[in-house]
Design a protein around this motif. Structure first.
Motif, PDB file in Angstrom:
ATOM      1  N   PRO A 138      -1.866  43.048   6.528  1.00  0.00           N
ATOM      2  CA  PRO A 138      -2.144  42.094   5.427  1.00  0.00           C
ATOM      3  C   PRO A 138      -1.174  40.914   5.419  1.00  0.00           C
ATOM      4  CG  PRO A 138      -1.445  44.251   4.565  1.00  0.00           C
ATOM      5  CD  PRO A 138      -1.632  44.410   6.033  1.00  0.00           C
ATOM      6  N   ILE A 139       0.002  41.093   6.023  1.00  0.00           N
ATOM      7  CA  ILE A 139       0.952  39.971   6.095  1.00  0.00           C
ATOM      8  C   ILE A 139       0.419  38.902   7.052  1.00  0.00           C
ATOM      9  CG2 ILE A 139       3.315  39.310   6.747  1.00  0.00           C
ATOM     10  CD1 ILE A 139       4.189  42.114   5.814  1.00  0.00           C
ATOM     11  N   ARG A 140      -0.303  39.344   8.068  1.00  0.00           N
ATOM     12  CA  ARG A 140      -0.916  38.395   8.997  1.00  0.00           C
ATOM     13  C   ARG A 140      -2.000  37.557   8.300  1.00  0.00           C
ATOM     14  NH1 ARG A 140      -1.275  38.603  14.857  1.00  0.00           N
ATOM     15  NH2 ARG A 140      -2.923  37.186  15.466  1.00  0.00           N
ATOM     16  N   GLU A 141      -2.803  38.261   7.476  1.00  0.00           N
ATOM     17  CA  GLU A 141      -3.859  37.536   6.742  1.00  0.00           C
ATOM     18  C   GLU A 141      -3.254  36.526   5.773  1.00  0.00           C
ATOM     19  OE1 GLU A 141      -6.523  40.526   5.089  1.00  0.00           O
ATOM     20  OE2 GLU A 141      -6.241  41.656   6.961  1.00  0.00           O
ATOM     21  N   TRP A 142      -2.168  36.931   5.108  1.00  0.00           N
ATOM     22  CA  TRP A 142      -1.437  36.006   4.225  1.00  0.00           C
ATOM     23  C   TRP A 142      -0.925  34.807   5.022  1.00  0.00           C
ATOM     24  CZ3 TRP A 142       3.947  35.433   5.067  1.00  0.00           C
ATOM     25  CH2 TRP A 142       4.623  34.615   4.150  1.00  0.00           C
ATOM     26  N   ARG A 143      -0.363  35.064   6.203  1.00  0.00           N
ATOM     27  CA  ARG A 143       0.181  33.969   7.018  1.00  0.00           C
ATOM     28  C   ARG A 143      -0.925  32.973   7.379  1.00  0.00           C
ATOM     29  NH1 ARG A 143       2.652  35.694  12.643  1.00  0.00           N
ATOM     30  NH2 ARG A 143       0.413  35.719  13.063  1.00  0.00           N
ATOM     31  N   GLU A 144      -2.116  33.485   7.662  1.00  0.00           N
ATOM     32  CA  GLU A 144      -3.251  32.585   7.945  1.00  0.00           C
ATOM     33  C   GLU A 144      -3.569  31.707   6.732  1.00  0.00           C
ATOM     34  OE1 GLU A 144      -4.963  32.182  10.962  1.00  0.00           O
ATOM     35  OE2 GLU A 144      -3.234  33.365  11.620  1.00  0.00           O
ATOM     36  N   ARG A 145      -3.562  32.333   5.536  1.00  0.00           N
ATOM     37  CA  ARG A 145      -3.805  31.551   4.306  1.00  0.00           C
ATOM     38  C   ARG A 145      -2.723  30.492   4.113  1.00  0.00           C
ATOM     39  NH1 ARG A 145      -5.862  36.539   2.466  1.00  0.00           N
ATOM     40  NH2 ARG A 145      -3.831  37.333   1.819  1.00  0.00           N
ATOM     41  N   MET A 146      -1.487  30.861   4.403  1.00  0.00           N
ATOM     42  CA  MET A 146      -0.375  29.903   4.258  1.00  0.00           C
ATOM     43  C   MET A 146      -0.532  28.740   5.241  1.00  0.00           C
ATOM     44  SD  MET A 146       1.508  31.116   1.779  1.00  0.00           S
ATOM     45  CE  MET A 146       3.030  30.174   1.913  1.00  0.00           C
ATOM     46  N   LEU A 147      -0.980  29.053   6.447  1.00  0.00           N
ATOM     47  CA  LEU A 147      -1.172  28.012   7.461  1.00  0.00           C
ATOM     48  C   LEU A 147      -2.278  27.039   7.060  1.00  0.00           C
ATOM     49  CD1 LEU A 147      -0.874  30.257  10.648  1.00  0.00           C
ATOM     50  CD2 LEU A 147       0.673  28.356  10.082  1.00  0.00           C
ATOM     51  N   ASP A 148      -3.227  27.512   6.242  1.00  0.00           N
ATOM     52  CA  ASP A 148      -4.344  26.675   5.803  1.00  0.00           C
ATOM     53  C   ASP A 148      -3.994  25.757   4.624  1.00  0.00           C
ATOM     54  OD1 ASP A 148      -6.109  27.638   7.679  1.00  0.00           O
ATOM     55  OD2 ASP A 148      -6.869  29.248   6.385  1.00  0.00           O
TER      56      ASP A 148
END
Lengths: 231, 231
Positions: free
Chosen positions: B206-216
């Motif tokens: 889930p930290i990876r999914e959060w990182r994707e949201r942050m990158l967006d």
């Protein structure tokens, strides 16, 4: 409400996690009508039957809840008309994360200082259980750990640095009023106070002044608990 | 406004602390009118004259402010009409404490994985300075640390556990919207992304999914920065 808590020797109630919930219940205005049931390390049958292995366990409206922060979250959600113990959405999430960091970082560093003192305050029935389990956890005998425990105080003091800056500028970790983030760290200091005569904080430490304020809260509830003056 | 930031090789901008402020400025709506001045590890004269030794340094209304969280606090206080990056009083204090815990716990664990990669992205003028100072800090040569760096990824993943529970249940660490507490950890991931091709997180984390949201966020500002896809 029923609160299952730890059964120490002669009313020494030292469980840090139970202290988090004692303070939370007072914060939310429950000063009476709580039935407290002591649970022994060596006989957890009252809570084990419901699938729990550690105290505190709270029973409310026939629901059983274990794990201190889950109990606090349950009380926050179930009684929204009572004072919040977390603050806004972000404060709640950062408090949850801090809870994990504090538990992870401080259980061992407090334990290595006070474990011998805790052993002296364990209910006689629990002494053997405590000695065996704790020595396995810590990879050393209680006597060996106790021999170097005082030397570990400066490193605990250093580890507390993140709180010092906030407590130089605020009466409580949460700011102008105490919240669950205060009760987390305070639980560890009550663990020490209710088991150990050692002095953990220097006289001028802002964390010491904060601890005094915490001891005064709710009519001096924590100060009145059986314990030692300096920890 | 002037932002003094780190001068990496060929526009690799990897400073974690500068990333905290990049995200804070965007959060508060500054998308232009920021003059960015690159500072070299080996020549800090533009900021040293004012008494600073590390980036970021912000200059606003002729005031000079260093240290990322102090810059965020300055912007929060000076521009109260812009979106808050901290939340309520308690969230602000717990974020300050988390900032110290995250810096303390994660600088070393990220550095021991990516330091060799960072060395490859250092401005040529800074290579000698970086090698000497970092090897002294870490008590080992960059080559030696790099040899075991991949083996250290599982322990970093484990250390990130306190964030995982929150990010299973919330899109951001702060809850429904990102705040400074998100930018702290994200700064470390941008440090890795802008210097290292290593994969730090498992596909289902889930930290990876959060990182994707942050990158967006903010039109994909961080995603567009020169870096590597998987870190």
């Amino acid at each position: 409400m029923i609160l299952y808590e730890l059964d120490g020797k002669e009313d020494f109630r030292f469980s840090p996690h139970v202290w988090k919930i004692n303070m939370t219940l007072l914060h939310k205005g429950w000063t009476s009508n709580i039935e407290r049931i002591p649970v022994k390390f060596s006989d957890k049958s009252p809570i084990e039957e419901k699938g729990f292995n550690t105290v505190p366990v709270l029973v409310d409206k026939e629901k059983w809840i274990g794990d201190s922060i889950k109990i606090a979250e349950y009380l926050e959600n179930e009684y929204p008309e009572r004072p919040s113990v977390f603050g806004d959405e972000t404060a709640k999430n950062t408090t949850f994360i801090l809870n994990k960091f504090i538990d992870y970082n401080f259980i061992t560093s407090f334990a290595r200082i006070i474990v011998g003192d805790i052993y002296n305050h364990i209910h006689p029935d629990d002494k053997e259980y405590f000695k065996v389990t704790r020595e396995e956890m810590m990879g050393s005998t209680i006597e060996e750990i106790s021999n170097t425990s005082k030397q570990r105080i400066p490193s605990l003091q250093k580890q507390l640095e993140p709180f010092r800056k906030i407590l130089k500028e605020n009466p409580y970790i949460a700011g102008s009023q105490p919240m669950y983030c205060d009760y987390i760290l305070f639980g560890f200091f009550m663990w020490a106070r209710c088991s150990s005569p050692k002095t953990l904080l220097d006289p001028t430490d802002p964390i010491r002044e904060w601890r005094e304020r915490m001891l005064d809260l709710y009519g001096g509830y924590a100060r009145k608990a059986r314990g030692y003056k300096d920890t």
